[in-house]
Design a protein around this motif. Structure first.
Motif, PDB file in Angstrom:
ATOM      1  N   LYS A 324      36.665  43.336  45.394  1.00  0.00           N
ATOM      2  CA  LYS A 324      35.868  42.726  46.473  1.00  0.00           C
ATOM      3  C   LYS A 324      35.085  41.529  45.940  1.00  0.00           C
ATOM      4  CE  LYS A 324      32.456  43.830  50.051  1.00  0.00           C
ATOM      5  NZ  LYS A 324      31.636  42.629  49.778  1.00  0.00           N
ATOM      6  N   LYS A 325      34.569  41.669  44.710  1.00  0.00           N
ATOM      7  CA  LYS A 325      33.839  40.565  44.091  1.00  0.00           C
ATOM      8  C   LYS A 325      34.751  39.357  43.892  1.00  0.00           C
ATOM      9  CE  LYS A 325      31.016  39.526  39.988  1.00  0.00           C
ATOM     10  NZ  LYS A 325      30.487  40.066  38.714  1.00  0.00           N
ATOM     11  N   MET A 326      35.980  39.605  43.505  1.00  0.00           N
ATOM     12  CA  MET A 326      36.955  38.535  43.324  1.00  0.00           C
ATOM     13  C   MET A 326      37.194  37.806  44.647  1.00  0.00           C
ATOM     14  SD  MET A 326      40.979  38.794  42.196  1.00  0.00           S
ATOM     15  CE  MET A 326      41.527  39.103  43.880  1.00  0.00           C
ATOM     16  N   CYS A 327      37.369  38.574  45.713  1.00  0.00           N
ATOM     17  CA  CYS A 327      37.610  37.961  47.028  1.00  0.00           C
ATOM     18  C   CYS A 327      36.385  37.185  47.506  1.00  0.00           C
ATOM     19  CB  CYS A 327      37.970  39.043  48.051  1.00  0.00           C
ATOM     20  SG  CYS A 327      39.545  39.864  47.709  1.00  0.00           S
ATOM     21  N   ASP A 328      35.182  37.723  47.224  1.00  0.00           N
ATOM     22  CA  ASP A 328      33.949  37.042  47.631  1.00  0.00           C
ATOM     23  C   ASP A 328      33.779  35.699  46.929  1.00  0.00           C
ATOM     24  OD1 ASP A 328      33.373  39.120  49.302  1.00  0.00           O
ATOM     25  OD2 ASP A 328      31.978  40.112  47.929  1.00  0.00           O
ATOM     26  N   ARG A 329      34.374  35.550  45.750  1.00  0.00           N
ATOM     27  CA  ARG A 329      34.302  34.289  45.012  1.00  0.00           C
ATOM     28  C   ARG A 329      35.277  33.245  45.553  1.00  0.00           C
ATOM     29  NH1 ARG A 329      31.680  34.203  39.844  1.00  0.00           N
ATOM     30  NH2 ARG A 329      32.897  32.316  39.444  1.00  0.00           N
ATOM     31  N   GLY A 330      36.021  33.622  46.600  1.00  0.00           N
ATOM     32  CA  GLY A 330      36.916  32.664  47.229  1.00  0.00           C
ATOM     33  C   GLY A 330      38.335  32.686  46.714  1.00  0.00           C
ATOM     34  N   LEU A 331      38.637  33.630  45.814  1.00  0.00           N
ATOM     35  CA  LEU A 331      40.007  33.729  45.327  1.00  0.00           C
ATOM     36  C   LEU A 331      40.857  34.430  46.374  1.00  0.00           C
ATOM     37  CD1 LEU A 331      39.248  34.712  41.640  1.00  0.00           C
ATOM     38  CD2 LEU A 331      40.163  32.541  42.433  1.00  0.00           C
ATOM     39  N   LYS A 332      41.981  33.833  46.697  1.00  0.00           N
ATOM     40  CA  LYS A 332      42.816  34.338  47.777  1.00  0.00           C
ATOM     41  C   LYS A 332      43.522  35.639  47.387  1.00  0.00           C
ATOM     42  CE  LYS A 332      43.812  29.796  49.776  1.00  0.00           C
ATOM     43  NZ  LYS A 332      44.876  28.828  50.140  1.00  0.00           N
ATOM     44  N   GLU A 333      43.681  36.489  48.400  1.00  0.00           N
ATOM     45  CA  GLU A 333      44.484  37.688  48.191  1.00  0.00           C
ATOM     46  C   GLU A 333      45.945  37.269  48.031  1.00  0.00           C
ATOM     47  OE1 GLU A 333      42.215  41.000  50.850  1.00  0.00           O
ATOM     48  OE2 GLU A 333      43.157  39.340  51.901  1.00  0.00           O
ATOM     49  N   SER A 334      46.601  37.870  47.060  1.00  0.00           N
ATOM     50  CA  SER A 334      47.969  37.462  46.765  1.00  0.00           C
ATOM     51  C   SER A 334      48.814  38.696  46.449  1.00  0.00           C
ATOM     52  CB  SER A 334      47.994  36.508  45.579  1.00  0.00           C
ATOM     53  OG  SER A 334      47.609  37.181  44.403  1.00  0.00           O
ATOM     54  N   ALA A 335      50.122  38.447  46.252  1.00  0.00           N
ATOM     55  CA  ALA A 335      51.022  39.535  45.880  1.00  0.00           C
ATOM     56  C   ALA A 335      50.613  40.135  44.536  1.00  0.00           C
ATOM     57  CB  ALA A 335      52.458  39.018  45.820  1.00  0.00           C
ATOM     58  N   LEU A 336      50.104  39.290  43.617  1.00  0.00           N
ATOM     59  CA  LEU A 336      49.663  39.785  42.311  1.00  0.00           C
ATOM     60  C   LEU A 336      48.519  40.782  42.461  1.00  0.00           C
ATOM     61  CD1 LEU A 336      49.533  39.742  39.191  1.00  0.00           C
ATOM     62  CD2 LEU A 336      48.066  37.716  39.376  1.00  0.00           C
ATOM     63  N   SER A 337      47.539  40.449  43.287  1.00  0.00           N
ATOM     64  CA  SER A 337      46.383  41.338  43.477  1.00  0.00           C
ATOM     65  C   SER A 337      46.820  42.665  44.108  1.00  0.00           C
ATOM     66  CB  SER A 337      45.334  40.656  44.361  1.00  0.00           C
ATOM     67  OG  SER A 337      44.858  39.477  43.751  1.00  0.00           O
ATOM     68  N   TYR A 338      47.651  42.566  45.132  1.00  0.00           N
ATOM     69  CA  TYR A 338      48.105  43.801  45.778  1.00  0.00           C
ATOM     70  C   TYR A 338      48.957  44.635  44.834  1.00  0.00           C
ATOM     71  CZ  TYR A 338      46.259  43.048  50.459  1.00  0.00           C
ATOM     72  OH  TYR A 338      45.408  42.925  51.521  1.00  0.00           O
ATOM     73  N   ARG A 339      49.735  43.976  43.994  1.00  0.00           N
ATOM     74  CA  ARG A 339      50.529  44.710  43.009  1.00  0.00           C
ATOM     75  C   ARG A 339      49.615  45.516  42.095  1.00  0.00           C
ATOM     76  NH1 ARG A 339      53.757  41.151  38.886  1.00  0.00           N
ATOM     77  NH2 ARG A 339      54.749  40.380  40.803  1.00  0.00           N
ATOM     78  N   THR A 340      48.508  44.892  41.658  1.00  0.00           N
ATOM     79  CA  THR A 340      47.557  45.584  40.781  1.00  0.00           C
ATOM     80  C   THR A 340      46.937  46.777  41.493  1.00  0.00           C
ATOM     81  OG1 THR A 340      47.053  43.484  39.683  1.00  0.00           O
ATOM     82  CG2 THR A 340      45.500  45.288  39.363  1.00  0.00           C
ATOM     83  N   LEU A 341      46.533  46.585  42.754  1.00  0.00           N
ATOM     84  CA  LEU A 341      45.893  47.660  43.511  1.00  0.00           C
ATOM     85  C   LEU A 341      46.876  48.802  43.788  1.00  0.00           C
ATOM     86  CD1 LEU A 341      43.867  45.564  46.131  1.00  0.00           C
ATOM     87  CD2 LEU A 341      43.023  46.570  44.003  1.00  0.00           C
TER      88      LEU A 341
END
Length: 550
Positions: A324-341
């Motif tokens: 959530k902190k990453m997203c709040d910093r303006g970094l877009k949700e991506s396939a990489l992030s979802y892969r990690t989650l």
């Protein structure tokens, strides 16, 4: 005329006498006066095709001078192959450089061969190095070493650039001892390569964990007035991390800062990754904060390394908070992030959350890749839900993705564990039909599955095939096969497998030992009795379940 008339070849001889056009001086002047190299080459090729004209060495050299300007390597190579003349060395050297820059390394080597045959000419050391560099650039290390031997035979021992190319070639071939030997030979002659060459060798030695040799090489490097660069130390730290020597990596990292070096982002990333992999999340967070304060912007990759680290130690709340902190910093949700989650949730057995994230990803227009499908398939397989795993596999095929070995392996294992060996074998055959090479463990899973289902003949055949293909079965496979053979009174086959098992350095589990002992005691087979004396009397070859737990 050749500038203004599109089809001048058909009329030129009718408007100018052959005695004029075929004069070598005339040909050379026309080539010199024409600014368009393509037209000059066209004219030269035309006049060479006319009966009664044969170009001399001066005419060849005149056309040869202009070809490198347009990197006409094929035309120049053709001239050298067909003409009986000796090109002027200065133009051959220029041509070789143009040829190398154009990427035609094989042609450059061919030119060298032609050069040596025509009058015994020898290129300068600069030209040799230019072509060695070109060979290295396209990873033709075989040509680098071949050309160097020819270079020495022509009287050139090489300079600091030459030794650099040789070291890089040997390192690419993973012949580090040979690279070190070449370096030593040149240093004895007081020929010192640049920092890049030293760093390549240090990198290779670091990857193999030969840090005593790295220290020795660093001393020689500094003694030769070649100060290690930040990239040199980066390669050492990378090697230490790879060999799980994190404490030593941090010691060097801290020493660099004391000496006034400014660590680069790659060093921070490597150390943070290793800390996360070791579950040292507090230290990883501190280093992440230090990196940020030193001006390195936290990107999506760096956040995902930390998030994956928290998942690895079961701290799901901390992982999601950081996301959530990453997203709040303006970094877009991506396939990489979802892969990690998704991987994190699957790793912790939270398949409902993993599927919810998968669906959320699709809603947001992000297309899952084969890695994400593989993660979910593995998660369901480990959760004992091969049916749901198969549904995900079918969905993967439906959307047009190509499955990988990572797709099939957990499916084969789960199907075998559930007793569905027929379907597991079908999946293995499907993998082979897609030209995917199964991992060795896939064969183990099927043999074990066949044993548990009582199919002793096929399990024995597959075991023999593994050995025939020089594959080493797992210890569990041996134990299950011996147990299956013993229960089916195939004691001679059990002896054969037992012998192979001990040769492989494995031990027999106590329940299998007791079963064998019982069967052998009732057997009148001489071979069975001999096996009892040779193997079952060796207590160190038996492993108890209690010992396993300890």
């Amino acid at each position: 005329m050749i500038r203004s008339r599109p089809k001048w070849e058909t009329t030129l001889l009718s408007e100018f006498p052959a005695t004029v056009l075929f004069d070598q001086n005339c040909v050379q002047e026309i080539i010199k006066c024409e600014d368009d190299v393509v037209l000059s080459l066209r004219f030269f090729n035309w006049i060479c095709s006319q009966d009664g004209f044969t170009p001399d060495a001066s005419s060849y050299n005149t056309i040869f001078r202009i070809l490198p300007q347009v990197k006409a390597s094929k035309s120049a190579t053709s001239l050298l192959s067909s003409a009986k003349f000796i090109p002027e060395p200065v133009f051959l050297e220029f041509f070789n450089q143009c040829l190398r820059e154009g990427g035609s390394v094989e042609e450059a080597v061919e030119i060298f061969s032609k050069l040596r045959k025509l009058g015994g000419m020898s290129p300068s050391i600069e030209v040799w190095n230019t072509v060695l560099s070109g060979c290295l650039r396209v990873e033709r290390t075989d040509l680098v070493l071949k050309l160097y031997n020819e270079m020495k035979a022509s009287g050139h021992e090489g300079n600091e650039d030459t030794v650099g190319y040789l070291i890089q070639a040997y390192c690419k071939n993973n012949k580090l001892s040979k690279a070190a030997e070449v370096l030593h030979q040149f240093l004895e002659r007081r020929v010192v390569p640049d920092v890049t060459a030293f760093t390549k060798l240090i990198s290779g030695l670091s990857r193999e964990g030969k840090f005593h040799r790295v220290c020795e090489l660093l001393r020689r490097m500094i003694a030769a007035d070649r100060l290690p660069s930040m990239f040199t130390y980066q390669e050492i730290i990378h090697g230490l991390c790879k060999n799980k020597m994190l404490r030593e990596a941090f010691r060097i990292f801290e020493e660099l800062k004391v000496r006034g070096y400014s660590p680069n982002g790659m060093m921070y990333d490597m150390l943070i990754y290793c800390l996360c992999k070791n579950g040292q999340m507090d230290d990883a967070e501190k280093l992440f904060a230090e990196m940020t304060s030193n001006g390195f912007v936290p990107n999506e990759y760096r956040y995902n390394v930390l998030i994956h680290g928290y998942f690895g130690i079961g701290k799901l709340r901390e992982a999601m908070t950081l996301y959530k902190k990453m997203c709040d910093r303006g970094l877009k949700e991506s396939a990489l992030s979802y892969r990690t989650l998704i991987r994190g949730m699957s790793l912790n057995g939270r398949m409902c959350e993993a599927i919810a994230l998968f669906d959320e990803m699709l809603i947001k227009g992000l297309q899952p890749d084969v890695i994400i499908y593989n993660v979910i398939i593995q998660g369901f397989c480990e959760d004992g839900k091969s049916g749901k795993a198969m549904d995900i596999y079918k969905e993967l095929l439906r959307v047009g993705l190509q499955p990988s070995t990572y797709t099939y392996t957990p499916l084969v294992r789960a199907l075998c564990d559930e007793g569905n060996v027929v379907e597991a074998i079908r999946m293995q055959n499907e993998m082979l039909n897609r030209n995917l090479k199964p991992w060795v463990c896939t064969h183990d899973y099927i043999i074990t599955g066949l044993c548990k289902s009582g199919n002793v003949t096929e399990s024995m055949d597959r075991w023999a095939k593994m050995l025939g293909n020089k594959m080493k079965p797992q210890e569990e496979t041996f134990n299950e096969l011996i147990k299956c053979l013993t229960l089916n009174d195939r004691l001679e086959d059990a002896v054969l497998v037992l012998t192979s098992m001990f040769t492989s350095g494995y031990t027999l589990r106590e329940p299998t030992y007791e079963l064998l002992k019982s069967k052998f005691a009732k057997s009148d087979s001489f071979q069975a009795v001999e096996c009892l004396e040779r193997f079952l009397g060796k207590s160190n070859a038996i492993r108890s379940e209690a010992g396993d737990k300890r």
